[in-house]
Design a protein around this motif. Structure first.
Motif, PDB file in Angstrom:
ATOM      1  N   ALA A 191      87.802  26.946  51.719  1.00  0.00           N
ATOM      2  CA  ALA A 191      86.495  26.395  52.085  1.00  0.00           C
ATOM      3  C   ALA A 191      85.428  26.495  51.000  1.00  0.00           C
ATOM      4  N   ALA A 192      85.720  27.148  49.868  1.00  0.00           N
ATOM      5  CA  ALA A 192      84.681  27.342  48.850  1.00  0.00           C
ATOM      6  C   ALA A 192      83.961  26.032  48.472  1.00  0.00           C
ATOM      7  N   PRO A 193      84.676  24.927  48.249  1.00  0.00           N
ATOM      8  CA  PRO A 193      83.973  23.684  47.871  1.00  0.00           C
ATOM      9  C   PRO A 193      83.032  23.168  48.956  1.00  0.00           C
ATOM     10  N   VAL A 194      83.363  23.443  50.228  1.00  0.00           N
ATOM     11  CA  VAL A 194      82.495  23.005  51.324  1.00  0.00           C
ATOM     12  C   VAL A 194      81.296  23.944  51.441  1.00  0.00           C
ATOM     13  N   ARG A 195      81.555  25.232  51.281  1.00  0.00           N
ATOM     14  CA  ARG A 195      80.472  26.219  51.445  1.00  0.00           C
ATOM     15  C   ARG A 195      79.357  26.009  50.439  1.00  0.00           C
ATOM     16  N   ARG A 196      79.707  25.564  49.243  1.00  0.00           N
ATOM     17  CA  ARG A 196      78.655  25.422  48.235  1.00  0.00           C
ATOM     18  C   ARG A 196      77.679  24.309  48.611  1.00  0.00           C
ATOM     19  N   ARG A 197      78.067  23.453  49.557  1.00  0.00           N
ATOM     20  CA  ARG A 197      77.177  22.374  49.994  1.00  0.00           C
ATOM     21  C   ARG A 197      76.332  22.786  51.195  1.00  0.00           C
ATOM     22  N   MET A 198      76.530  24.006  51.683  1.00  0.00           N
ATOM     23  CA  MET A 198      75.723  24.525  52.788  1.00  0.00           C
ATOM     24  C   MET A 198      75.066  25.828  52.328  1.00  0.00           C
ATOM     25  N   GLY A 199      73.791  25.988  52.633  1.00  0.00           N
ATOM     26  CA  GLY A 199      73.122  27.232  52.302  1.00  0.00           C
ATOM     27  C   GLY A 199      73.132  28.136  53.523  1.00  0.00           C
ATOM     28  N   MET A 200      73.245  29.456  53.311  1.00  0.00           N
ATOM     29  CA  MET A 200      73.233  30.340  54.464  1.00  0.00           C
ATOM     30  C   MET A 200      72.271  31.499  54.234  1.00  0.00           C
ATOM     31  N   VAL A 201      71.517  31.813  55.267  1.00  0.00           N
ATOM     32  CA  VAL A 201      70.563  32.919  55.212  1.00  0.00           C
ATOM     33  C   VAL A 201      70.925  33.893  56.326  1.00  0.00           C
ATOM     34  N   PHE A 202      71.010  35.182  55.975  1.00  0.00           N
ATOM     35  CA  PHE A 202      71.547  36.184  56.888  1.00  0.00           C
ATOM     36  C   PHE A 202      70.449  37.054  57.490  1.00  0.00           C
ATOM     37  N   GLN A 203      70.783  37.631  58.637  1.00  0.00           N
ATOM     38  CA  GLN A 203      69.848  38.535  59.305  1.00  0.00           C
ATOM     39  C   GLN A 203      69.436  39.686  58.385  1.00  0.00           C
ATOM     40  N   ASN A 204      70.411  40.273  57.676  1.00  0.00           N
ATOM     41  CA  ASN A 204      70.114  41.415  56.803  1.00  0.00           C
ATOM     42  C   ASN A 204      69.943  41.005  55.344  1.00  0.00           C
ATOM     43  N   PHE A 205      69.518  39.810  55.102  1.00  0.00           N
ATOM     44  CA  PHE A 205      69.213  39.254  53.775  1.00  0.00           C
ATOM     45  C   PHE A 205      70.444  39.156  52.872  1.00  0.00           C
TER      46      PHE A 205
END
Lengths: 222, 258
Positions: free
Chosen positions: B87-101
């Motif tokens: 999934a790495a190529p797909v993940r780079r097109r989505m940004g993710m922000v986490f509860q614990n930064f």
């Protein structure tokens, strides 16, 4: 009343200094090689496939179960019989100590990696990193900082353990001390000096690493 | 999905950026997602709300394949999501922000923002850091570039984390309870940054307990309970005229009645 006579030591100082330089050289070589081995084994035990994890676990457990002296003597006397290759004493000591110390380093590496919060791996993967990029860029640098205090113990342990290679006549500091002691019949003086020399060698190492750790600790806290 | 279910939905005529079809996720015997279907259109701010453990965060982690799903499928830009290992190529097109930064503690704020393009896209250091600086300006932290995460407040860390995700120029931003770990006084600065992003047209999926944010910034609200979608609709409808009893129950638990 004991009478101290340090003159044999003074007379043999070049010989002892040579032994000390072998101790330091062997220690440095073993520290470097066992660190490389330990990082590979530690990473393999956390992230490797099942068969590799099992094999590495067996290696680590067996090294922890066998005294380093036995590993050393086996490498020097049995290995040539089994494989037809005779190792010079220094090479045998280097190999045996690397394999032994490397297993301890690997446990520290494994503990360091596993102490890094799982969210750090997720954050790295979420950016699109591959697992190996995440390990190299995010996990290992943090683990390395967390590993410093136990790693300092390994470094001092390694320097001390080179002394066992005296039994296969590696001309390191302990062996030189034995020679001077038996020739001069002054074991008390000789071994007292050996004791002090080892202490003076080790003390700054332990304190120095501790100091570095306290300056870097915040970089490893996630 | 029927037209009635999409009533008042902005962008519903466009093809979805993300489509969830009967998604099932289990942890051992526990069913975290029990056949979730939903869609996210370009430019929408979809807020996922519901009780803790209802599956919102799990759905988010499945969206960028941090977790594998056991049933159904997730479609991103017309492509079925691959397994986590690929999934790495797909993940780079989505940004993710986490509860614990989850900022990287051994990197400065600037390096945290630059590390994605540097490592994943191979962007040159100078170029990546120039862009990172611009993003820090955007989240109001121009003066914190050299600071390490341990020297920043929670709100500042989360804003750096948003900049880090934006550095990859994602098509979608995933927010996993981005303000739940923050001190009350720093919640606002993070929500403001998110609001500005929404106004710029960023497609966002936000798991949140901030009902005011969902109401004011969200364009579509999906209510979860026990691994299922209970109801969905425009914020005004969901908050003012919830159709389902379980939605009303959830809202009633939110207000303190001691």
């Amino acid at each position: 009343m004991l009478e101290f006579d340090f003159s044999p030591l003074v007379e043999s100082w070049r010989f002892l200094a040579l032994g000390l330089s072998v101790t330091l050289g062997l220690s440095a070589a073993v520290i470097v090689s066992s660190t490389v081995l330990g990082v590979l084994v530690g990473v393999g035990r956390v992230y490797g496939p099942r068969w590799l994890r099992l094999a590495l676990t067996f290696y680590v457990d067996s090294m922890r179960a066998v005294p380093v002296l036995v590993v050393l003597i086996w490498t020097f006397f049995a290995f040539p019989l089994a494989f037809g290759v005779t190792l010079p004493p220094l090479a045998a000591a280097f190999a045996a100590l690397t394999v032994h110390v490397g297993s301890y380093v690997s446990e520290i590496v494994r503990g360091g990696i596993e102490s890094v919060r799982a969210g750090q791996m997720r954050a790295a993967l979420a950016l699109g990193m591959t697992t190996s990029q995440a390990i190299r860029q995010v996990i290992l640098p943090q683990a390395a900082i967390r590993m410093l205090p136990p790693y300092a113990s390994i470094v001092t342990m390694t320097i001390k353990e080179t002394a066992v290679s005296a039994v296969i006549a590696v001309p390191e500091f302990m062996r030189s001390s034995e020679v001077v002691s038996s020739q001069s019949l002054r074991p008390l003086e000789v071994y007292t000096v050996a004791l002090v020399v080892y202490f003076l060698l080790m003390f700054p190492v332990a304190r120095g690493v501790d100091r570095i750790y306290r300056r870097l600790a915040h970089l490893g806290r996630s | 999905m029927t037209d009635a279910a999409n009533s008042g939905r902005v962008g519903a005529d466009r093809p979805p950026v993300i489509l969830y079809e009967e998604v099932v996720k289990r942890y051992g015997g526990f069913v975290a997602l029990n056949g979730v279907s939903a869609r996210v259109h370009q430019g929408e701010v979809v807020c996922l709300i519901g009780p803790s453990g209802s599956g919102k965060s799990t759905l988010l982690r499945c969206t960028n394949a941090l977790e594998a799903i056991e049933g159904g499928r997730i479609v991103f830009e017309g492509q079925t999501l691959p397994t986590p290992a690929l999934a790495a190529p797909v993940r780079r097109r989505m940004g993710m922000v986490f509860q614990n930064f989850e900022l990287f503690p051994h990197k400065s704020a600037l390096e945290n923002v630059a590390i994605g393009p540097r490592t994943v896209l191979g962007t040159a250091k100078a170029e990546a850091e120039e862009k990172a600086q611009a993003l820090l300006v955007k989240v109001g932290l121009a003066d914190k570039a050299a600071s390490y995460p341990s020297e920043l407040s929670g709100g500042q860390q989360q804003r750096v984390a948003i900049a880090r995700a934006l550095a990859m120029e994602p098509e979608v931003m995933l927010f996993d309870e981005p303000t739940s770990a923050l001190d009350p006084e720093t919640v606002g600065e993070v929500l403001n940054v998110m609001k500005r992003l929404a106004e710029e047209g960023m497609t966002m999926i936000v798991v949140t307990h901030e009902m005011t944010f969902a109401r004011r910034v969200g364009s579509w609200v999906v209510v979860f309970d026990k691994g299922r979608v209970v109801e969905e609709g425009v914020p005004k409808q969901v908050f003012e005229q919830p159709r389902e009893q379980r939605t009303r129950d959830f809202f009633s638990h939110l207000s303190w009645s001691g």
